[in-house]
Every structure is written in C-alpha cells, then in structure tokens.
Design an enzyme around this catalytic site. Structure first.
Site, short mmCIF file in Angstrom:
data_model
loop_
_atom_site.label_atom_id
_atom_site.label_comp_id
_atom_site.label_asym_id
_atom_site.label_seq_id
_atom_site.Cartn_x
_atom_site.Cartn_y
_atom_site.Cartn_z
N ARG B 37 5.33 -8.74 -1.83
CA ARG B 37 5.10 -7.64 -0.78
C ARG B 37 6.32 -7.06 -0.44
O ARG B 37 6.22 -5.72 -0.25
CB ARG B 37 4.38 -8.07 0.74
CG ARG B 37 3.91 -6.96 1.52
CD ARG B 37 2.77 -7.42 2.56
NE ARG B 37 1.76 -7.87 1.77
CZ ARG B 37 0.59 -6.82 1.44
NH1 ARG B 37 0.88 -5.59 1.67
NH2 ARG B 37 -0.42 -7.47 0.74
N HIS B 40 6.82 -4.59 -3.37
CA HIS B 40 5.72 -3.68 -3.11
C HIS B 40 6.21 -2.39 -2.19
O HIS B 40 6.03 -1.35 -2.22
CB HIS B 40 4.49 -4.25 -2.82
CG HIS B 40 3.28 -3.30 -2.48
ND1 HIS B 40 3.02 -2.84 -1.35
CD2 HIS B 40 2.54 -2.53 -3.35
CE1 HIS B 40 1.95 -2.16 -1.34
NE2 HIS B 40 1.77 -1.93 -2.67
#
Lengths: 208, 208
Positions: B37, B40
């Site tokens: 994440r 990301h």
C-alpha cells in the site's frame, strides 16, 4: 534537546541542502522553487527529471492566483495540504467535491468514478485552476471535457500517482496545449500536488 | 473512453503489478499488505527496503483499532487521508491539534514548534496511537515524553520526511522499545503515513 525547533530555519536549511545535492542545472529560478519544494516534500530527487513545467505555465498560474481564483482538487488530502493563510491573503479558495454524497450518488447511477462526477461538477461551475493528484479517471474526464469544448482550464496540475492508468493518463493529457505542470511516469500524488500549489503561492506571498 | 472506471478493479490490478515487480521476498502476508500500500501510494519501490516494521507491532496496532482507539496525527493531510468509513466501523477516531489557535499560542509563548505543543496535548489526553508523518520535532518531543515517563504509547508510526532532522529523529526514536513502524532515511511523509494506517484498517474491515 539540541534539535532545531524553528520551522522557518529547518525549511531554509532543507532547501539549501536540496540545492547543493541538485548541483548545476538549467532550471529557471521559479522552476527551481517548484522542483525544490517537491523534493522537500518527498525526499526523492527523481522528481528533478520527472517534473514537466510547460513554458509560460507558471505565469498563467500566478495570474489566476493574483485574480483570486478557486482551485479544484481531486482529493481532500491535497485540499488539506494547501496553505490556507496564503490562499486567504490572495482571496483564493480551494474546493473538492469527491467526498460529497450527491457526487457518490451520481457516480453510482452512471457507473463512473466519483472523481469523474466531481470533475464534471467543477467544470460546470467554471473552475479554471485544476489540481489532479490521485485519479487518472479524473484526468481523462477533464481531457474529454476540454476536447468537447465544455471546459477550458487556464492552468492544470496533473500528477496522478499509480500503476494502472496514471502514467498513460498524464502522457495523453500532455498532448493538450493547456498551461500545465505534470509529473511524467508513475510518480506523483497528493503531497506532490500540494507542494506545487504551495510553491506557486509562495511566489506571491510570504511563507509563514 | 476505454479506460478502467472502477476504483476497486484499478486497485486490485495495481496491487497485482506491485506484487509482480516486488518479486520473491521474505515479508509476511500482513507486512506485504503494508509495504504494497505504501508503494501503491508513492510508486516508489525503495520503500520495500526502507520500511521497518517491528516484530509484534502489527498485532499491537490491530488490538488498539479493535478496541476503538483515538489516533493522533501530526498533520491535517494525514487526517484527511485516513479512511473515515473504516474508522467509523471500528468505533475509532482521528484527531490532530497542530492547526489549532491555542496550540499556536502555546508554541509561540514557549519558543517551541506547534508540532511539539500538539504532541504534548495529545500525550496529556492519554492518546495511545501516534502517527508522525511530518515533523521531526514532534517525534523528538514524543521520545522525550516517553523517556520522562509521561507518555507510554501502545503503537507509533514514525515517518517524518525531510533533510534536516528527519532521518536522525527516526533513527533515535527506533532505540525506544515501543511497538512501531518507521521509514528509515529521509523518505516518508503524509501519504506514506496515511497508507500505513489504511493498510492496518483494511486488515480488519473491507476496503470500500
């Protein structure tokens, strides 16, 4: 307890270090103010090669800010990161519609993203200064509106981050002849977007 | 108009690409959820080497979130970036005091940063879950409070970004035996901090 406690001093010293590590370059003074602030906020020197500042775009952005414009952002993080005191001094404001219930409903009904529905609303309201830091779909929607003659922004910061669509959306958007600042490739995001806006604001009002 | 318009699909595909580019590694499943994440949100694979997740820290964080904790953040950008729906589902909340007028006055009167004054307030209020994504001074202040026995956080995300004090503040903070997640070196920031919090939240509630 011997760490530096004055934010102004910390920032000045940071910019000095960034300047030294950047080394010789061909950026203009104002371009450097943007590039350094982006590196300051990411600690990532790659941005010196990724930032694309279209010639004349800084002038266009400053003209809007001097007139007291409304800035549209595609995330609440960008909105939170923009210096409100500087905005107020310039009689500017910042809005984002992406988290509104009405926008969520429109997006659901039409099978589009909330980011797209929010861009449409901003366009309808005559916004001239767009900051897209998250959603490739928002950038594609803005491009469509421009191509359909429904929107004619005076300045766009186009810096979505990510792995699906982000790089391509920015590459496609760059084909428009609008005044713009982009980050090429995958990188970008809310902190980068806010840093660019703040760098522009600080060209007109004192950082505080 | 053939770009992907479903955020859920975009995110799933993004995580798949990140997984492929990360290649073989020794991270646990839950560590990977955090690392992916963060990548990301930054498109920066360096974070796979920079993130330090102390053994047991994820369990400690999830325990707090399950109890319905109050999270303290040192910037409004982090606050804006944390998924409010997930927080609400868990009866958690998030606060930041750094922009409050009272905190500004205390900081001015005492010659300290607003971040430091705000951390003191959070500590006095018994906050257990700290997220420091911006100010090294906030992290140093938290360390002092811990060493003086005035604060005993159950979990800390320590990811200030920058060139003056950030790397050193994190290195010094790591010497404490607290459950923590840090980013080593200069990198970090608000988007990274919010990504870590959201990764933890999504271990407990569905991403929506």
């Amino acid at each position: 307890m011997d760490y530096i406690k004055k934010p102004g001093v910390i920032e000045e010293k940071s910019f000095q270090i960034i300047g030294e590590e950047l080394g010789p370059n061909n950026f203009t003074h104002r371009e450097l103010l943007i590039i350094k602030r982006v590196i300051h906020t990411t600690a990532d020197f790659e941005y010196k090669d990724l930032l694309y500042i279209r010639p004349g775009a800084i002038d266009d952005a400053l003209k809007l800010l001097k007139e007291g414009t409304t800035i549209y952002t595609d995330t609440n993080m960008i909105l939170a990161g923009i210096n409100k005191r500087a905005l107020k001094t310039l009689n500017c404001s910042v809005v984002s519609y992406v988290a509104e219930n009405e926008i969520a409903q429109i997006a659901k009904d039409r099978g589009i993203t909330r980011s797209m529905a929010a861009i449409e609303r901003a366009s309808e309201e005559g916004i001239n200064f767009f900051v897209i830091g998250n959603a490739p779909t928002a950038l594609y929607k803005l491009k469509e509106l421009v191509e359909e003659g429904k929107c004619n922004p005076s300045f766009v910061i186009a810096v979505p981050v990510g792995f699906v669509g982000a790089a391509q959306s920015k590459k496609d958007f760059e084909k428009l002849t609008l005044p713009m600042i982009t980050v090429r490739g995958r990188k970008g995001g809310s902190t980068v977007a806010a840093a660019i806006v703040n760098a522009l604001l600080y060209m007109l009002v004192n950082r505080k």
